[in-house]
Design an enzyme around this catalytic site. Structure first.
Site, mmCIF file in Angstrom:
data_model
loop_
_atom_site.group_PDB
_atom_site.id
_atom_site.type_symbol
_atom_site.label_atom_id
_atom_site.label_comp_id
_atom_site.label_asym_id
_atom_site.label_seq_id
_atom_site.Cartn_x
_atom_site.Cartn_y
_atom_site.Cartn_z
ATOM 1 N N ARG A 203 0.854 -1.176 0.000
ATOM 2 C CA ARG A 203 0.000 0.000 0.000
ATOM 3 C C ARG A 203 0.896 1.234 0.000
ATOM 4 O O ARG A 203 1.931 1.260 0.668
ATOM 5 C CB ARG A 203 -0.929 0.033 1.223
ATOM 6 C CG ARG A 203 -2.110 -0.922 1.132
ATOM 7 C CD ARG A 203 -3.110 -0.468 0.080
ATOM 8 N NE ARG A 203 -4.304 -1.294 0.029
ATOM 9 C CZ ARG A 203 -4.451 -2.352 -0.752
ATOM 10 N NH1 ARG A 203 -3.469 -2.730 -1.553
ATOM 11 N NH2 ARG A 203 -5.578 -3.038 -0.749
ATOM 12 N N GLU A 227 -2.758 8.183 -4.254
ATOM 13 C CA GLU A 227 -3.237 7.750 -5.576
ATOM 14 C C GLU A 227 -4.629 8.334 -5.833
ATOM 15 O O GLU A 227 -5.453 8.406 -4.930
ATOM 16 C CB GLU A 227 -3.331 6.222 -5.623
ATOM 17 C CG GLU A 227 -2.014 5.494 -5.584
ATOM 18 C CD GLU A 227 -2.205 3.971 -5.587
ATOM 19 O OE1 GLU A 227 -3.333 3.497 -5.867
ATOM 20 O OE2 GLU A 227 -1.238 3.260 -5.309
ATOM 21 N N HIS A 244 -0.161 0.515 -9.705
ATOM 22 C CA HIS A 244 -0.921 -0.288 -8.743
ATOM 23 C C HIS A 244 -1.554 -1.501 -9.424
ATOM 24 O O HIS A 244 -2.745 -1.774 -9.274
ATOM 25 C CB HIS A 244 -1.989 0.564 -8.043
ATOM 26 C CG HIS A 244 -2.473 -0.026 -6.755
ATOM 27 N ND1 HIS A 244 -2.991 0.739 -5.745
ATOM 28 C CD2 HIS A 244 -2.532 -1.305 -6.303
ATOM 29 C CE1 HIS A 244 -3.359 -0.033 -4.732
ATOM 30 N NE2 HIS A 244 -3.081 -1.292 -5.048
#
Length: 331
Positions: A203, A227, A244
């Protein structure tokens, strides 16, 4: 029965419709008005599930087709009778193969072999355990840190500080919670070897991006703070940068959707136990040598090309994720 589903979840359309009214919406657009009359949500990380979204709804189940759940206020859900399920472990091999591609790229561009490097692994769960097993087979010296597992199992894992000092490459595979937010900070970076490399595919908020920029380290990132708004300097100076998608394999996505469907089937008595997307090819789970990995990974996944694309078009971060051509797991 009504279900609200993220429209970007693959393989799902048509599966639930014989048993429920299903409305597909972009994850970021799902609102309190949308879920008010819903019995269940099938979501990804882009939908924040909290009191603001759920307070006036009849939702009884949230199935997130992701391994993490930091986008869900689990305490509020538990207090209000809302069950939460995840797809933990669904994409572990997809992430493993992303890490493998990153390691091959770094070895080629920097001119080293695995026997010459110590790989530090922070988080030895579904993904970290696979990375450990394969990296040892590839010839890396591997040192691991996982405080919760060490406390439970006394398995000989090192402290985070010890792993940081010893690692030439430090890779993070942790969930995001209060104990891991900014786990990788200026203090930790100060313990690492000059020129060491940090890899993060867990993360974004696990790593303090501003501190990383000042650290003098190298980095390869798949996940980012804030993000989809990436720090331009962090992106520009990354050794590898991807949007991601480390776990975005065909089999990983199929597993996640199947696990979400299984949660719905169990909770609402739907005749879908054991369902799996028929269009997804089975994974080939096997050992692979470093030599074979170097020979084959480029044909399966061109991580350098993907990194160049993100650096050239950072504003397309969300589009790259939503329209990703899922990789196929081959080991």
């Amino acid at each position: 029965m009504k279900i609200i589903a993220d429209s970007a979840i693959p393989f799902l359309r048509g599966v639930l419709e014989p048993f429920a009214e299903v409305e597909y919406l972009p994850g970021t657009a799902i609102s309190a008005a949308d879920v008010r009359n819903a019995d269940a949500l099938v979501i990804r990380t882009r939908t924040r599930c909290d009191e603001k979204l759920l307070a006036d709804s009849r939702v009884k189940l949230i199935a997130t087709a992701t391994i993490g759940f930091d986008h869900i206020d689990t305490a509020w859900c538990a207090a209000h009778g809302i069950e939460v399920t995840t797809a933990a472990g669904c994409n572990a091999r997809g992430v493993l193969q992303w890490v493998g591609a990153a390691l091959v790229h770094l070895s080629r561009t920097q001119g080293w072999q695995p026997a010459e490097r110590t790989l530090g692994i922070v988080g030895v769960g579904h993904v970290g355990s696979l990375v450990k097993a394969y990296a040892e087979g590839w010839g890396f010296r591997v040192v691991c840190c996982d405080p919760p597992r060490e406390e439970r199992e006394r398995c000989g894992f090192r402290t985070l500080e010890e792993v940081a000092r010893e690692a030439d490459i430090l890779t993070f595979h942790t969930p995001l919670d209060a104990s891991t937010r900014h786990m990788a900070d200026s203090r930790l970076f100060g313990l690492m070897k000059p020129g060491a490399i940090l890899i993060n595919s867990s993360r974004g908020e696990v790593v303090d991006g501003e501190a990383l920029l000042r650290s003098g380290l190298g980095w390869a990132l798949d996940v980012w703070e804030h993000e989809p708004h990436l720090d331009p300097a962090l992106l520009e100076n990354a050794l590898l940068a991807t949007p991601h998608i480390a776990g975005y394999s065909e089999q990983g996505k199929a597993n996640a959707t199947a696990m979400s469907v299984a949660s719905l089937a169990r909770r609402f008595g739907l005749p879908l136990e054991g369902w799996y997307p028929p269009q997804a090819a089975p994974a080939r789970r096997r050992p692979i040598s470093w030599q074979e990995l170097c020979r084959t990974i480029g044909g399966a996944y061109d991580i350098a090309s993907e990194s160049r694309s993100l650096k050239e078009r950072p504003g397309d971060f969300e589009s790259m994720r939503d329209h990703y051509a899922y990789r196929r797991e081959y080991f």
